[in-house]
Enzyme design. Structure first.
Site, PDB file in Angstrom:
ATOM      1  N   ASP A  48       1.376 -68.117 -66.820  1.00  0.00           N
ATOM      2  CA  ASP A  48       0.858 -67.575 -68.074  1.00  0.00           C
ATOM      3  C   ASP A  48       1.158 -66.082 -68.214  1.00  0.00           C
ATOM      4  O   ASP A  48       0.540 -65.383 -69.007  1.00  0.00           O
ATOM      5  CB  ASP A  48      -0.649 -67.850 -68.198  1.00  0.00           C
ATOM      6  CG  ASP A  48      -1.436 -67.181 -67.090  1.00  0.00           C
ATOM      7  OD1 ASP A  48      -0.814 -66.583 -66.182  1.00  0.00           O
ATOM      8  OD2 ASP A  48      -2.680 -67.252 -67.122  1.00  0.00           O
ATOM      9  N   HIS A  63      29.374 -56.595 -64.004  1.00  0.00           N
ATOM     10  CA  HIS A  63      27.952 -56.735 -64.340  1.00  0.00           C
ATOM     11  C   HIS A  63      27.087 -56.913 -63.094  1.00  0.00           C
ATOM     12  O   HIS A  63      26.053 -57.580 -63.133  1.00  0.00           O
ATOM     13  CB  HIS A  63      27.739 -57.908 -65.310  1.00  0.00           C
ATOM     14  CG  HIS A  63      28.252 -57.624 -66.690  1.00  0.00           C
ATOM     15  ND1 HIS A  63      28.403 -58.593 -67.657  1.00  0.00           N
ATOM     16  CD2 HIS A  63      28.656 -56.462 -67.273  1.00  0.00           C
ATOM     17  CE1 HIS A  63      28.875 -58.038 -68.767  1.00  0.00           C
ATOM     18  NE2 HIS A  63      29.047 -56.752 -68.557  1.00  0.00           N
ATOM     19  N   ASP A 106      25.408 -47.627 -63.778  1.00  0.00           N
ATOM     20  CA  ASP A 106      25.413 -47.813 -65.230  1.00  0.00           C
ATOM     21  C   ASP A 106      23.970 -48.069 -65.613  1.00  0.00           C
ATOM     22  O   ASP A 106      23.430 -49.149 -65.351  1.00  0.00           O
ATOM     23  CB  ASP A 106      26.319 -48.991 -65.611  1.00  0.00           C
ATOM     24  CG  ASP A 106      26.473 -49.162 -67.122  1.00  0.00           C
ATOM     25  OD1 ASP A 106      25.664 -48.581 -67.878  1.00  0.00           O
ATOM     26  OD2 ASP A 106      27.393 -49.894 -67.538  1.00  0.00           O
ATOM     27  N   ASP A 144      23.088 -45.311 -72.835  1.00  0.00           N
ATOM     28  CA  ASP A 144      23.959 -46.157 -72.007  1.00  0.00           C
ATOM     29  C   ASP A 144      24.966 -45.243 -71.317  1.00  0.00           C
ATOM     30  O   ASP A 144      25.935 -44.814 -71.941  1.00  0.00           O
ATOM     31  CB  ASP A 144      24.649 -47.182 -72.926  1.00  0.00           C
ATOM     32  CG  ASP A 144      25.551 -48.150 -72.162  1.00  0.00           C
ATOM     33  OD1 ASP A 144      25.575 -48.110 -70.923  1.00  0.00           O
ATOM     34  OD2 ASP A 144      26.236 -48.943 -72.841  1.00  0.00           O
ATOM     35  N   HIS A 202      38.107 -54.281 -69.777  1.00  0.00           N
ATOM     36  CA  HIS A 202      37.093 -54.258 -70.844  1.00  0.00           C
ATOM     37  C   HIS A 202      37.472 -53.241 -71.917  1.00  0.00           C
ATOM     38  O   HIS A 202      38.425 -52.483 -71.760  1.00  0.00           O
ATOM     39  CB  HIS A 202      35.696 -53.985 -70.269  1.00  0.00           C
ATOM     40  CG  HIS A 202      35.535 -52.684 -69.534  1.00  0.00           C
ATOM     41  ND1 HIS A 202      35.478 -51.463 -70.169  1.00  0.00           N
ATOM     42  CD2 HIS A 202      35.416 -52.416 -68.205  1.00  0.00           C
ATOM     43  CE1 HIS A 202      35.294 -50.519 -69.265  1.00  0.00           C
ATOM     44  NE2 HIS A 202      35.274 -51.058 -68.062  1.00  0.00           N
ATOM     45  N   HIS A 247      31.410 -49.261 -77.533  1.00  0.00           N
ATOM     46  CA  HIS A 247      30.705 -50.144 -78.479  1.00  0.00           C
ATOM     47  C   HIS A 247      29.704 -49.299 -79.241  1.00  0.00           C
ATOM     48  O   HIS A 247      29.336 -48.205 -78.809  1.00  0.00           O
ATOM     49  CB  HIS A 247      30.005 -51.278 -77.723  1.00  0.00           C
ATOM     50  CG  HIS A 247      29.158 -50.812 -76.572  1.00  0.00           C
ATOM     51  ND1 HIS A 247      27.878 -50.356 -76.732  1.00  0.00           N
ATOM     52  CD2 HIS A 247      29.415 -50.697 -75.232  1.00  0.00           C
ATOM     53  CE1 HIS A 247      27.381 -50.012 -75.546  1.00  0.00           C
ATOM     54  NE2 HIS A 247      28.297 -50.184 -74.621  1.00  0.00           N
ATOM     55  N   HIS A 287      24.218 -52.882 -77.191  1.00  0.00           N
ATOM     56  CA  HIS A 287      25.432 -53.261 -77.929  1.00  0.00           C
ATOM     57  C   HIS A 287      24.963 -53.419 -79.364  1.00  0.00           C
ATOM     58  O   HIS A 287      24.504 -54.482 -79.768  1.00  0.00           O
ATOM     59  CB  HIS A 287      26.043 -54.560 -77.388  1.00  0.00           C
ATOM     60  CG  HIS A 287      26.558 -54.400 -75.986  1.00  0.00           C
ATOM     61  ND1 HIS A 287      26.878 -55.459 -75.170  1.00  0.00           N
ATOM     62  CD2 HIS A 287      26.827 -53.292 -75.244  1.00  0.00           C
ATOM     63  CE1 HIS A 287      27.305 -55.008 -73.996  1.00  0.00           C
ATOM     64  NE2 HIS A 287      27.281 -53.696 -74.018  1.00  0.00           N
ATOM     65  N   GLU A 300      33.665 -45.380 -72.654  1.00  0.00           N
ATOM     66  CA  GLU A 300      33.454 -45.817 -71.275  1.00  0.00           C
ATOM     67  C   GLU A 300      34.677 -46.442 -70.601  1.00  0.00           C
ATOM     68  O   GLU A 300      34.649 -47.605 -70.204  1.00  0.00           O
ATOM     69  CB  GLU A 300      32.285 -46.795 -71.206  1.00  0.00           C
ATOM     70  CG  GLU A 300      32.321 -47.948 -72.203  1.00  0.00           C
ATOM     71  CD  GLU A 300      31.147 -48.917 -71.996  1.00  0.00           C
ATOM     72  OE1 GLU A 300      30.992 -49.402 -70.869  1.00  0.00           O
ATOM     73  OE2 GLU A 300      30.403 -49.164 -72.958  1.00  0.00           O
ATOM     74  N   TYR A 338      39.204 -50.552 -61.894  1.00  0.00           N
ATOM     75  CA  TYR A 338      38.576 -51.391 -60.864  1.00  0.00           C
ATOM     76  C   TYR A 338      39.688 -52.022 -60.036  1.00  0.00           C
ATOM     77  O   TYR A 338      40.448 -52.840 -60.549  1.00  0.00           O
ATOM     78  CB  TYR A 338      37.706 -52.470 -61.526  1.00  0.00           C
ATOM     79  CG  TYR A 338      36.843 -51.899 -62.622  1.00  0.00           C
ATOM     80  CD1 TYR A 338      35.594 -51.345 -62.340  1.00  0.00           C
ATOM     81  CD2 TYR A 338      37.306 -51.847 -63.949  1.00  0.00           C
ATOM     82  CE1 TYR A 338      34.824 -50.774 -63.350  1.00  0.00           C
ATOM     83  CE2 TYR A 338      36.541 -51.272 -64.954  1.00  0.00           C
ATOM     84  CZ  TYR A 338      35.307 -50.736 -64.650  1.00  0.00           C
ATOM     85  OH  TYR A 338      34.560 -50.161 -65.654  1.00  0.00           O
ATOM     86  N   ARG A 375      33.768 -46.062 -63.381  1.00  0.00           N
ATOM     87  CA  ARG A 375      33.599 -46.027 -64.838  1.00  0.00           C
ATOM     88  C   ARG A 375      32.869 -44.733 -65.166  1.00  0.00           C
ATOM     89  O   ARG A 375      31.997 -44.291 -64.396  1.00  0.00           O
ATOM     90  CB  ARG A 375      32.810 -47.247 -65.340  1.00  0.00           C
ATOM     91  CG  ARG A 375      32.605 -47.250 -66.851  1.00  0.00           C
ATOM     92  CD  ARG A 375      32.170 -48.621 -67.413  1.00  0.00           C
ATOM     93  NE  ARG A 375      30.904 -49.096 -66.913  1.00  0.00           N
ATOM     94  CZ  ARG A 375      30.747 -50.041 -65.987  1.00  0.00           C
ATOM     95  NH1 ARG A 375      31.801 -50.642 -65.458  1.00  0.00           N
ATOM     96  NH2 ARG A 375      29.545 -50.418 -65.589  1.00  0.00           N
ATOM     97  N   GLU A 419      30.906 -43.189 -68.509  1.00  0.00           N
ATOM     98  CA  GLU A 419      30.436 -43.602 -69.835  1.00  0.00           C
ATOM     99  C   GLU A 419      29.479 -42.572 -70.418  1.00  0.00           C
ATOM    100  O   GLU A 419      28.503 -42.188 -69.776  1.00  0.00           O
ATOM    101  CB  GLU A 419      29.718 -44.961 -69.730  1.00  0.00           C
ATOM    102  CG  GLU A 419      29.083 -45.419 -71.027  1.00  0.00           C
ATOM    103  CD  GLU A 419      28.495 -46.825 -70.946  1.00  0.00           C
ATOM    104  OE1 GLU A 419      28.056 -47.239 -69.859  1.00  0.00           O
ATOM    105  OE2 GLU A 419      28.484 -47.511 -71.995  1.00  0.00           O
TER     106      GLU A 419
HETATM  107  N1  GLY Z   1      25.647 -51.095 -69.953  1.00  0.00           N
HETATM  108  C1  GLY Z   1      26.302 -52.001 -70.798  1.00  0.00           C
HETATM  109  C2  GLY Z   1      27.587 -51.476 -71.261  1.00  0.00           C
HETATM  110  O1  GLY Z   1      28.047 -50.481 -70.767  1.00  0.00           O
HETATM  111  O2  GLY Z   1      28.157 -51.977 -72.187  1.00  0.00           O
HETATM  112 MN    MN Z   2      28.271 -49.406 -72.641  1.00  0.00          MN
HETATM  113 MN    MN Z   3      26.889 -49.024 -69.677  1.00  0.00          MN
END
Ligand code: GLY
Ligand code: MN
Ligand code: MN
Length: 435
Positions: free
Chosen positions: A37, A237, A254, A265, A345, A349, A356, A383, A387, A404, A406
């Site tokens: 619950d 991820h 991240d 982000d 990638h 975004h 996102h 970003e 890799y 990365r 970002e």
């Molecule tokens: N943290 C999600 C992205 O970078 O899109």
């Molecule tokens: Mn991002």
């Molecule tokens: Mn990110």
């Protein structure tokens, strides 16, 4: 939380964009059980919150007959002992500036009347099963009255299509909140870097981030934080966050907080030891150069896709120079999609209430639906990354390095405004880590 100027203005803009005589229905998110619950921490629906600033569950906004009407939980002294204060309809109408407000239990009684003779309905179906089912009943009730000349709206538009466009351009209040969210997250990254030692678990570093988010008033992370050391940085991820950080590792974080409904982000990558090795530094400087090239394209009038193209060009040239790919030129590498082994990638975004965020990436009105032109007030992430998983033909010195970088940027009339400011130059990171 009290009403901020702006919510009523947004409701008026939505109403003006709708067909005359139409009705809009925007419910907030349902509560969700985690297990037994116990509930997940409640998170309002972003569209609903954008129009109301109201963050209690079990609420529905209706725009009808020129009025903004809120349906919400009634006051309940017994429940309020357990779950906390509720505004109740009268309190909410007063504090949030609605024209009318009623208990949510009155929806079934009032909605058929509000929907009768409406020219169209603006509603996002398929997002909230309970309201979908209720709506079908309300429309049926209106149709039952056909013989007395009443008509039900037979055209349903997705209200989110209009709201997506509005949310894409952040107003002054939103920009100020997003700047604060980005700065809180920047300080969290700095704290995590400073705290990192070889031998720590990734979750111990995550704890530093979460501590800094909360102590600055952020309600939660905007998404599950990634704290990835060594080879884990090559898992896009990754979020188990439990490996022990080894000497010589890079750590990729991240993580961004959500502050008063707005996301940040940010990704930073830094050496656990405090010093980049030569191969790590070579790849790091490459990603940093790619990010700078992308940010130079974040100007009004330029296509959204220009940032990715610019970053990719720099990265592909670096892959050629560092012999990660056997190609003679960046053009050749890109033409054969060889870069995708190391950069798979996009470069960013939209960012806003959702990490996102909503809004089309294409100009849906224009022939061929080209990439959309950037405009002041848009907020997006930049970003790029690289890799390198172990593979034949790939120089071994780069194996298991994942990087990365970002940041969150606001498109302005001139050069973009970088909202996040966690350290990212090699010298700045090394200096911070030595202290
Ligand atoms: N943290 C999600 C992205 O970078 O899109
Ligand atoms: Mn991002
Ligand atoms: Mn990110």
């Amino acid at each position: 939380m009290t009403a901020m100027p702006g919510y009523a203005g947004r409701r008026a803009r939505l109403a003006a964009a709708m067909q005359p005589g139409a009705v809009a229905i925007v419910p907030t998110a349902p509560e969700a059980l985690r297990n037994g619950d116990s509930e997940y921490p409640y998170r309002h629906d972003s569209y609903f919150y954008y129009l109301t600033g109201f963050d209690e569950p079990e609420a529905v906004l209706v725009l009808a007959q020129g009025k903004a009407i809120l349906f919400c939980r009634p006051r309940d002294p017994e429940r309020e002992i357990w779950d906390g204060l509720r505004h109740g309809p009268d309190g909410a109408r007063e504090a949030f500036g609605f024209d009318e407000a009623y208990a949510v239990g009155e929806l079934d009684a009032r909605m058929p009347g509000l929907l009768a003779d409406a020219s169209a309905l603006y509603y996002a179906s398929g997002k909230h099963a309970q309201v979908d089912a209720q709506l079908a009943r309300w429309l049926d009730a209106v149709r039952q009255r056909a013989r007395s000349g009443v008509t039900a709206p037979e055209t349903v538009h997705n209200v989110r299509v209009l709201l997506d466009e509005m949310r894409l351009i952040k107003d002054d209040a939103e920009q100020a909140l997003m700047r604060r969210a980005a700065l809180v997250s920047s300080r969290a990254h700095e704290r995590a870097m400073r705290a990192t030692r070889t031998g720590m678990r990734e979750y111990e570093i995550e704890a530093e981030l979460l501590y800094e988010f909360r102590r600055n008033g952020a309600q939660s992370p905007a998404y599950t934080p990634i704290v990835a050391s060594g080879p884990n940085a090559c898992i896009l991820h990754y979020n188990q966050n439990r490996r022990q950080v080894a000497d010589g590792d890079l750590v990729l974080i991240d993580a961004g907080c959500e502050l008063d409904g707005y996301a940040s982000d940010i990704t930073r990558t830094y050496p656990a030891s405090g010093r980049f090795s030569a191969p790590q530094q070579a790849l790091y400087e490459l990603v940093l150069a790619a990010q700078a090239a992308a940010m130079a394209e974040a100007r009004p009038g330029l296509p959204y896709s220009g940032m990715h193209d610019a970053a990719l060009r720099v990265l592909a040239q670096g892959m050629v120079d560092l012999k990660l790919v056997p190609h003679a030129s960046a053009d050749d590498a890109i033409a054969e999609r060889a870069h995708q082994q190391f950069y798979m990638h996009g470069t960013g975004h939209w960012l806003g209430m959702d990490v996102h965020d909503c809004g089309s990436y294409r100009d849906l009105q224009a022939e061929g639906r080209p990439s959309r032109a950037l405009a002041p007030g848009m907020v997006l992430t930049v970003e790029p990354g690289i890799y390198v998983r172990p593979a034949q033909g790939v120089p071994e010195q780069y194996w298991n390095i994942g990087i990365r970088i970002e940041d969150d940027v606001l498109v302005t009339a001139g050069a973009c405004d970088v909202l996040s400011d966690a350290p990212k130059l090699v010298a700045d990171i090394e200096h911070l880590m030595q202290r």
